[in-house]
Design a protein around this motif. Sequence first.
Motif, PDB file in Angstrom:
ATOM      1  N   ASN A  71       0.811  -1.214   0.000  1.00  0.00           N
ATOM      2  CA  ASN A  71       0.000   0.000   0.000  1.00  0.00           C
ATOM      3  C   ASN A  71       0.845   1.266   0.000  1.00  0.00           C
ATOM      4  O   ASN A  71       0.532   2.259   0.671  1.00  0.00           O
ATOM      5  CB  ASN A  71      -0.966   0.008   1.194  1.00  0.00           C
ATOM      6  CG  ASN A  71      -1.998  -1.103   1.109  1.00  0.00           C
ATOM      7  OD1 ASN A  71      -2.564  -1.347   0.038  1.00  0.00           O
ATOM      8  ND2 ASN A  71      -2.240  -1.777   2.221  1.00  0.00           N
ATOM      9  N   VAL A  72       1.946   1.219  -0.751  1.00  0.00           N
ATOM     10  CA  VAL A  72       2.805   2.377  -0.942  1.00  0.00           C
ATOM     11  C   VAL A  72       2.626   2.845  -2.380  1.00  0.00           C
ATOM     12  O   VAL A  72       2.704   2.045  -3.317  1.00  0.00           O
ATOM     13  CB  VAL A  72       4.285   2.022  -0.666  1.00  0.00           C
ATOM     14  CG1 VAL A  72       5.178   3.229  -0.923  1.00  0.00           C
ATOM     15  CG2 VAL A  72       4.458   1.532   0.762  1.00  0.00           C
ATOM     16  N   ASP A  73       2.395   4.123  -2.560  1.00  0.00           N
ATOM     17  CA  ASP A  73       2.040   4.635  -3.884  1.00  0.00           C
ATOM     18  C   ASP A  73       3.231   4.947  -4.781  1.00  0.00           C
ATOM     19  O   ASP A  73       3.090   4.987  -6.007  1.00  0.00           O
ATOM     20  CB  ASP A  73       1.193   5.912  -3.753  1.00  0.00           C
ATOM     21  CG  ASP A  73      -0.164   5.635  -3.137  1.00  0.00           C
ATOM     22  OD1 ASP A  73      -0.692   4.523  -3.321  1.00  0.00           O
ATOM     23  OD2 ASP A  73      -0.687   6.541  -2.450  1.00  0.00           O
ATOM     24  N   TYR A  74       4.413   5.186  -4.167  1.00  0.00           N
ATOM     25  CA  TYR A  74       5.522   5.694  -4.966  1.00  0.00           C
ATOM     26  C   TYR A  74       6.791   4.859  -4.758  1.00  0.00           C
ATOM     27  O   TYR A  74       6.970   4.183  -3.741  1.00  0.00           O
ATOM     28  CB  TYR A  74       5.823   7.147  -4.604  1.00  0.00           C
ATOM     29  CG  TYR A  74       4.667   8.086  -4.866  1.00  0.00           C
ATOM     30  CD1 TYR A  74       4.426   8.591  -6.140  1.00  0.00           C
ATOM     31  CD2 TYR A  74       3.812   8.468  -3.831  1.00  0.00           C
ATOM     32  CE1 TYR A  74       3.366   9.449  -6.371  1.00  0.00           C
ATOM     33  CE2 TYR A  74       2.747   9.326  -4.062  1.00  0.00           C
ATOM     34  CZ  TYR A  74       2.528   9.815  -5.340  1.00  0.00           C
ATOM     35  OH  TYR A  74       1.481  10.650  -5.570  1.00  0.00           O
ATOM     36  N   ALA A  75       7.691   4.965  -5.763  1.00  0.00           N
ATOM     37  CA  ALA A  75       8.991   4.309  -5.687  1.00  0.00           C
ATOM     38  C   ALA A  75      10.032   5.201  -6.348  1.00  0.00           C
ATOM     39  O   ALA A  75       9.704   6.042  -7.201  1.00  0.00           O
ATOM     40  CB  ALA A  75       8.941   2.941  -6.371  1.00  0.00           C
ATOM     41  N   TRP A  76      11.288   5.024  -5.947  1.00  0.00           N
ATOM     42  CA  TRP A  76      12.389   5.779  -6.533  1.00  0.00           C
ATOM     43  C   TRP A  76      13.449   4.798  -7.009  1.00  0.00           C
ATOM     44  O   TRP A  76      13.868   3.909  -6.265  1.00  0.00           O
ATOM     45  CB  TRP A  76      12.999   6.742  -5.513  1.00  0.00           C
ATOM     46  CG  TRP A  76      13.995   7.724  -6.089  1.00  0.00           C
ATOM     47  CD1 TRP A  76      13.720   8.963  -6.582  1.00  0.00           C
ATOM     48  CD2 TRP A  76      15.412   7.548  -6.209  1.00  0.00           C
ATOM     49  NE1 TRP A  76      14.878   9.576  -7.008  1.00  0.00           N
ATOM     50  CE2 TRP A  76      15.934   8.726  -6.794  1.00  0.00           C
ATOM     51  CE3 TRP A  76      16.291   6.509  -5.885  1.00  0.00           C
ATOM     52  CZ2 TRP A  76      17.297   8.896  -7.066  1.00  0.00           C
ATOM     53  CZ3 TRP A  76      17.644   6.671  -6.161  1.00  0.00           C
ATOM     54  CH2 TRP A  76      18.143   7.858  -6.727  1.00  0.00           C
ATOM     55  N   VAL A  77      13.868   4.976  -8.263  1.00  0.00           N
ATOM     56  CA  VAL A  77      14.915   4.131  -8.864  1.00  0.00           C
ATOM     57  C   VAL A  77      15.918   5.065  -9.523  1.00  0.00           C
ATOM     58  O   VAL A  77      15.534   5.917 -10.337  1.00  0.00           O
ATOM     59  CB  VAL A  77      14.313   3.163  -9.902  1.00  0.00           C
ATOM     60  CG1 VAL A  77      15.411   2.292 -10.511  1.00  0.00           C
ATOM     61  CG2 VAL A  77      13.233   2.288  -9.266  1.00  0.00           C
ATOM     62  N   ASP A  78      17.194   4.916  -9.205  1.00  0.00           N
ATOM     63  CA  ASP A  78      18.185   5.884  -9.674  1.00  0.00           C
ATOM     64  C   ASP A  78      18.336   5.930 -11.181  1.00  0.00           C
ATOM     65  O   ASP A  78      18.657   6.978 -11.754  1.00  0.00           O
ATOM     66  CB  ASP A  78      19.548   5.620  -9.018  1.00  0.00           C
ATOM     67  CG  ASP A  78      20.077   4.224  -9.278  1.00  0.00           C
ATOM     68  OD1 ASP A  78      19.348   3.387  -9.828  1.00  0.00           O
ATOM     69  OD2 ASP A  78      21.244   3.947  -8.908  1.00  0.00           O
ATOM     70  N   THR A  79      18.083   4.830 -11.884  1.00  0.00           N
ATOM     71  CA  THR A  79      18.266   4.818 -13.330  1.00  0.00           C
ATOM     72  C   THR A  79      17.293   5.749 -14.042  1.00  0.00           C
ATOM     73  O   THR A  79      17.656   6.408 -15.014  1.00  0.00           O
ATOM     74  CB  THR A  79      18.090   3.393 -13.885  1.00  0.00           C
ATOM     75  OG1 THR A  79      16.782   2.904 -13.533  1.00  0.00           O
ATOM     76  CG2 THR A  79      19.131   2.451 -13.328  1.00  0.00           C
TER      77      THR A  79
END
Length: 328
Positions: A71-79
């Motif tokens: 139930n987490v809406d966001y993600a961060w990926v360095d690429t």
Amino acid sequence: MWLIRCSHFALVRFDGMISRYPWERPRYLILSHTWGAEEVAFSDMTNVEAAKRKKGWVKIEGICRVARGRNVDYAWVDTCCIDKSSSAELTESINSMYAYYREAWVCIAFLEDLKPGEDLPTEEQLGRCRWFTRGWTLQELIAPEKVWFYDTDWKFRCDTLEVLEAIQSITNIDRRVLALERRPLDDISVAQKMSWAAGRTTTRIEDRAYSLLGIFGVNMPLIYGEGQGAFRRLQEAILQQINDLSIFAWEEPSPSDVLCGVLAPRPEAFSGAGTIELMDDPNVPIPSFTVTNAAVEMSTFLGIHYGGTSPMMVPETGDRLLHLRFRA
């Protein structure tokens, strides 16, 4: 800061997010991984269907699937969350990277060479993973409050606390730095923190220095093309903010006849400094440093001896002030 909206893989910008109050920030997962072929770039995210044909898409899909399941809406990926065509954004992102990982809800460490299994991975299995040899993953292990390890099939295998002893053995990082009640990095000597980076590699030689900015709490401009000069600039930035003589406690693993200054040429020079602790004695005076383009000037009270290539402070009573100047 750009985040991936996990429901439909769209990039969303949150300006000044790290400076917001915690309750105002969106929860996000952050990916820690080793780069491979056909990674999804920032520009690829404008055409998701095309991006899905790249080999690196499995990572975007994997972390978004984990996020949706929690139930987490966001993600961060360095690429794909850094617009590397903008030098200003690249500089800001690298100088803020430690904060990105520290503020994430959970860091997902994808070990693409960890074979599937049901049991906790052993120290031997973890030690064979390339993730533990890369420069950027050092801060990605230390900064987050929680790190979850996933294997090549994107199955959860363990968190940091479950394999704490194994990680300490593999990385030589004090287990108290990774434990639940964490030892602050400010309580650890510069030399010991440098020793954690010895032996880790990066694709760009400058990134060996840039990947350590957050661990030392310093900022500096990025100059790709400067080579080993980046590590020298890192040490100069540390000297300007931290009064810690252990930065001189280095020794080249392979001594040569080439003369060098008082600053270490590379992280391997600190490989034997993993047990150096800060002196917790209010009676020992703290030295002051001045860094110029030609030298490092230090003012301290008497009590200096020379061992190998590095001057070290020896606790000694006395009130005579000594001014030293070393070629930088």
